[in-house]
Design a protein around this motif. Structure first.
Motif, PDB file in Angstrom:
ATOM      1  N   ARG A   1      -3.763 -10.847   4.159  1.00 34.52           N
ATOM      2  CA  ARG A   1      -4.951 -11.527   4.704  1.00 34.52           C
ATOM      3  C   ARG A   1      -5.969 -10.516   5.222  1.00 34.52           C
ATOM      4  N   GLY A   2      -6.136  -9.415   4.489  1.00 36.84           N
ATOM      5  CA  GLY A   2      -7.160  -8.434   4.846  1.00 36.84           C
ATOM      6  C   GLY A   2      -6.762  -7.517   5.980  1.00 36.84           C
ATOM      7  N   MET A   3      -5.523  -7.634   6.447  1.00 36.32           N
ATOM      8  CA  MET A   3      -5.078  -6.813   7.569  1.00 36.32           C
ATOM      9  C   MET A   3      -4.021  -5.837   7.086  1.00 36.32           C
ATOM     10  N   ARG A   4      -4.165  -4.573   7.502  1.00 36.07           N
ATOM     11  CA  ARG A   4      -3.135  -3.582   7.172  1.00 36.07           C
ATOM     12  C   ARG A   4      -2.041  -3.678   8.219  1.00 36.07           C
ATOM     13  N   VAL A   5      -0.831  -3.907   7.745  1.00 34.54           N
ATOM     14  CA  VAL A   5       0.293  -4.056   8.667  1.00 34.54           C
ATOM     15  C   VAL A   5       1.310  -2.959   8.377  1.00 34.54           C
ATOM     16  N   GLY A   6       1.704  -2.234   9.409  1.00 37.29           N
ATOM     17  CA  GLY A   6       2.735  -1.208   9.274  1.00 37.29           C
ATOM     18  C   GLY A   6       4.084  -1.794   9.645  1.00 37.29           C
TER      19      GLY A   6
ATOM     20  N   VAL B   1      -4.867 -10.334  -1.590  1.00 39.08           N
ATOM     21  CA  VAL B   1      -4.064 -10.339  -0.376  1.00 39.08           C
ATOM     22  C   VAL B   1      -4.307 -11.569   0.487  1.00 39.08           C
ATOM     23  N   GLY B   2      -4.939 -12.521  -0.056  1.00 36.35           N
ATOM     24  CA  GLY B   2      -5.160 -13.747   0.698  1.00 36.35           C
ATOM     25  C   GLY B   2      -3.966 -14.657   0.572  1.00 36.35           C
TER      26      GLY B   2
ATOM     27  N   GLU C   1      -0.794  -4.967   2.940  1.00 34.02           N
ATOM     28  CA  GLU C   1      -2.051  -5.596   3.317  1.00 34.02           C
ATOM     29  C   GLU C   1      -1.874  -7.091   3.131  1.00 34.02           C
TER      30      GLU C   1
ATOM     31  N   ILE D   1       3.450   0.197   4.495  1.00 34.21           N
ATOM     32  CA  ILE D   1       2.170  -0.449   4.829  1.00 34.21           C
ATOM     33  C   ILE D   1       1.874  -1.526   3.802  1.00 34.21           C
TER      34      ILE D   1
ATOM     35  N   CYS E   1       0.840  -1.212   0.000  1.00 31.97           N
ATOM     36  CA  CYS E   1       0.000   0.000   0.000  1.00 31.97           C
ATOM     37  C   CYS E   1       0.867   1.252   0.000  1.00 31.97           C
TER      38      CYS E   1
END
Lengths: 677, 101
Positions: B71-76, B99-100, B69, B67, B60
């Motif tokens: 598995r549907g999670m935004r990770v920083g 993103v799966g 994404e 950032i 992202c």
């Protein structure tokens, strides 16, 4: 997990004692930002106790709630730290495993509730899978179903339950929707034999298989746009563009933090002034009502002043936690941690340390309490140790007095010296953090890898309960010790009682003689007598004698016995320095450093040998000492409470005060060397 | 004690040409996590967030804060971590979910 340390035994027993009778015990688990704490508050309200998990500095909250209706059986619930997985070597996962296995003082729970985020179910399912895999009776609280529906997700809790082989209850913890059903489901599920899942949990040792299993559960039970993907949260994407922007993000961060601390300062002042006023009135009432003597002194100057010195911190603590809770709930704090991480990680501190360090500029006590935001224990300890270096508001009167003495008619220089004090404190904090991370707390800060939760409106109820809990914990754990210390310090300053000096006696006798004929002059004479008596009493008190005894330690810094007594009494609280000096020099209990009369008398004060009490070198040395020294017993008490051991408080005291002595010595001797006396 | 699979395998030598540090991948790219040069405890953190070997992720944002994404999670991820993650851009026109797994 190791067994509880001896110092902690009583604290833990108190928590566990609540469940001495056999009571249903439930563990509350969930990934961070799934609304776990909101659900805990919804279930228990104010019926919660806080202690630490054995051998950790992580808060353990234990609460009680009715299983079914109000007449139903009560259950006890333990709010475990947020974790994505159980079987990882991370501190929060270790705590969860220990509690689930019934290690230490905690009894093994009868069941677990996992709070799952309905807007992104797959991220919670690995934890559910692990619990089911080790045979823990589990109930899934599918939280934020309203948000999931608004994002176009269609959830089928019954189907999810069939796939997992455990009950799944949709809830909205924020509003309380579904919480009653959760209680009923828990009551009926306890003792019920497990149901065979349609999708059995794979081998837990195979991490990828578990992730694939979680994704399959979602695919077979959740429909709608973005069911397995992001859920289409474009608001979060747009806000992240701004909040994490390299320039705009920093500016927005500065605005948010300025707003936060302005609010704390501005709003806390009103209740703090009211608290001060209330206790002043109480003290006056006691002085006016009781006959003169030790009991009156103890009540008015020891107990009431001690309680006032504790309670006065409450508005700042409650307000700060209320606002931090609101900010955390919005999802912004996770982004803010990244903004500050680049600077702080160079000193071995995590980005999360920014809020505690900034709060410490108001007062180190709420600053240290807010380190609970920091997930890693070593990061948290390092932050606690260095937070009191930040110049707190209690240092302000001392800074004002000493910078005014140093640069009397040069406001620019005084301003620069003032700013220098703040910078010196921050620099000492950063350097000390670096030293701590290379010695006692070896290792670098936990790398910034964080889930960035969706932005959402904060829960007011959670913020209020957080503020209430933090305030209550502070009063219970720290307040009692602070009060005891205040009483001891009062006793050291007030005893032994000595006769007034003959000059004062003579003045009082003269005042009595002329009281009828010249009342104004009589008042003046009485005030003059008091100004002779107060420093005499202070010098003869235990604190005064101790000051004389340890003066040789401070002699290389340029301090005589009067300044040493001032420094000594300010270990109770820094702001006491100005009032102690005022008493010693003027005999009046004035603590306003800007008071022109007090200022000029302090400036012109003499030592016993007739030389000036304050030279440039002495004032500069004192200023450096006050920037760096740990002179706040309440802060040490809070450090002990938050770290769980006195050794950290002692280390903090020795390190800060040792550093203060060395730098004050260097300042004084250095100025002498270059001819500035 | 049950142990999980590490977040990513260590850097192989020689490194395949198609692998890039995450920091060099353009925003909007879909990629697979291939390897990492991190300590075990740091890799455990990634595992907790679903960043495991060969997992698909969507980039992202890159820069001081990266950032992704997954598995549907935004990770920083801080830059210091992101530059130690090797990813391989993949063709996101495939039928797989972006993103799966």
């Amino acid at each position: 997990m190791s067994t509880a340390a001896p110092w902690r035994a009583e604290e833990e027993k108190a928590v566990v004692a609540a469940s001495s009778a056999r009571r249903i015990r439930v563990a509350l688990l969930g990934a961070p930002n799934t609304g776990k704490t909101t659900l805990f508050n919804r279930l228990c309200g104010l019926r919660a106790k806080t202690a630490n998990f054995p051998g950790t500095t992580t808060d353990a909250r234990v609460g009680r709630f009715q299983l079914a209706d109000e007449s139903g059986e009560a259950a006890e619930i333990v709010d475990l730290p947020g974790t994505y997985r159980l079987f990882l070597e991370l501190p929060e996962a270790r705590i969860c495993r220990a509690v689930l296995e019934g290690e230490g003082v905690y009894r093994q729970p009868d069941a677990a509730i996992v709070v799952a985020d309905a807007t992104n179910l797959s991220r919670s399912l690995c934890l559910v899978g692990e619990l089911l895999g080790i045979g823990v009776p589990t109930i899934v609280a599918l939280n934020m179903v309203d948000l999931a529906q608004r994002r176009g997700l269609t959830l089928d809790p019954v189907r999810i339950g069939q796939l997992l082989g455990c009950p799944v209850v949709p809830v909205v913890a924020r509003s309380g929707r579904g919480v009653e059903e959760l209680r009923l489901t828990l009551a009926s599920a306890l003792g019920t034999p497990p149901v065979t899942p349609e999708l059995p949990v794979p081998d837990l040792a195979d991490g990828d298989a578990l992730l694939d299993w979680a994704d399959r559960v979602v695919e077979e039970s959740v429909g709608g746009e973005g069911a397995v993907g992001s859920g289409g949260d474009t608001l979060t994407e747009r806000l992240d563009q701004a909040f994490t922007h390299s320039v705009l993000g920093v500016l927005l961060f500065a605005v948010v933090m300025a707003g936060l601390f302005w609010t704390v300062f501005a709003l806390a002042t009103i209740p703090m002034d009211l608290i001060d006023l209330t206790f002043d009135v109480m003290g006056d009432w006691v002085r006016a009502t009781l006959p003169a003597g030790a009991v009156r002194d103890l009540l008015s100057n020891g107990i009431i002043a001690g309680i006032a010195g504790t309670v006065v911190f409450l508005p700042q603590i409650c307000l700060l936690f209320f606002l931090i809770s609101l900010l955390e709930d919005t999802g912004y704090l996770a982004r803010a941690a990244f903004v500050t991480d680049r600077l702080l990680c160079r000193f071995g501190l995590p980005g999360h340390a920014f809020v505690p360090l900034l709060s410490s500029h108001a007062c180190a006590i709420p600053g240290i309490l807010s380190t609970s935001l920091i997930p890693d224990r070593r990061d948290r300890l390092a932050t606690i140790l260095v937070a009191p270096f930040m110049s707190c508001s209690a240092r302000l009167p001392v800074y004002i007095l000493l910078t005014s003495l140093l640069f009397r008619d040069r406001p620019l220089m005084a301003g620069l010296a003032f700013t220098g004090c703040y910078l010196l404190g921050a620099l000492a904090a950063m350097t000390s953090a670096l030293v701590a991370r290379r010695t006692l707390l070896k290792g670098h800060s936990r790398p910034m890898v964080l889930e960035l939760p969706s932005y959402k409106l904060p829960a007011l109820r959670t913020a209020v309960l957080t503020a209430y809990q933090q305030g209550k914990t502070f009063l219970q754990k720290a307040g009692t010790v602070i009060l005891a210390i205040c009483i001891v310090m009062w006793w050291l300053s007030a005893y032994p009682k000595v006769e007034a000096p003959p000059e004062a006696e003579a003045l009082r006798a003269e005042a009595v003689a002329i009281e009828a004929s010249d009342p104004d002059r009589a008042l003046e004479l009485t005030a003059e007598a008091a100004s002779l008596e107060a420093p005499h009493r202070q010098a003869a008190s235990f604190a005064g004698r101790l000051g004389r005894l340890i003066q040789p330690i401070y002699a290389p810094l340029g301090y005589d016995w009067q300044l040493t007594v001032g420094v000594l009494t300010s270990f109770l609280a820094r702001e006491v320095f100005v009032s102690t000096l005022a008493v010693l020099i003027t005999g009046e209990e004035v603590d306003d450093p800007a008071d022109e009369g007090v200022f000029s008398r302090v400036r012109d004060a003499r030592r016993d040998d007739g030389t000036a009490l304050f030279t440039t070198a002495t004032a500069a040395s004192l200023l450096v000492f006050f920037v760096l020294a740990m002179q706040c017993l309440p802060t040490l008490v809070v450090t002990r409470r938050e770290t769980g051991a006195w050794r950290w408080a002692v280390l903090q005291f020795l390190w800060m005060s040792g550093l203060a002595w060395i730098f004050a010595f260097a300042t004084y001797q250095g100025l002498h060397l270059v001819g500035v006396a | 004690m049950i142990s999980s699979q590490p977040a990513s395998r260590r850097f192989p030598s020689p490194r395949p040409d198609a692998w890039l540090p995450l920091t060099l991948v353009p925003e909007g790219t879909t990629a697979r996590l291939r390897a990492s040069d991190l300590r075990d405890s740091d890799r455990d953190l990634l595992t907790a967030l679903g960043l495991t070997p060969d997992r698909r992720l969507f980039v992202c944002k890159t820069g001081s804060l990266c950032i992704v994404e997954v598995r549907g999670m935004r990770v920083g991820l801080s830059e210091a971590i992101a530059e130690r993650l090797m990813v391989e851009p993949v063709d996101d026109s495939s039928s797989e979910l972006p993103v799966g797994g």
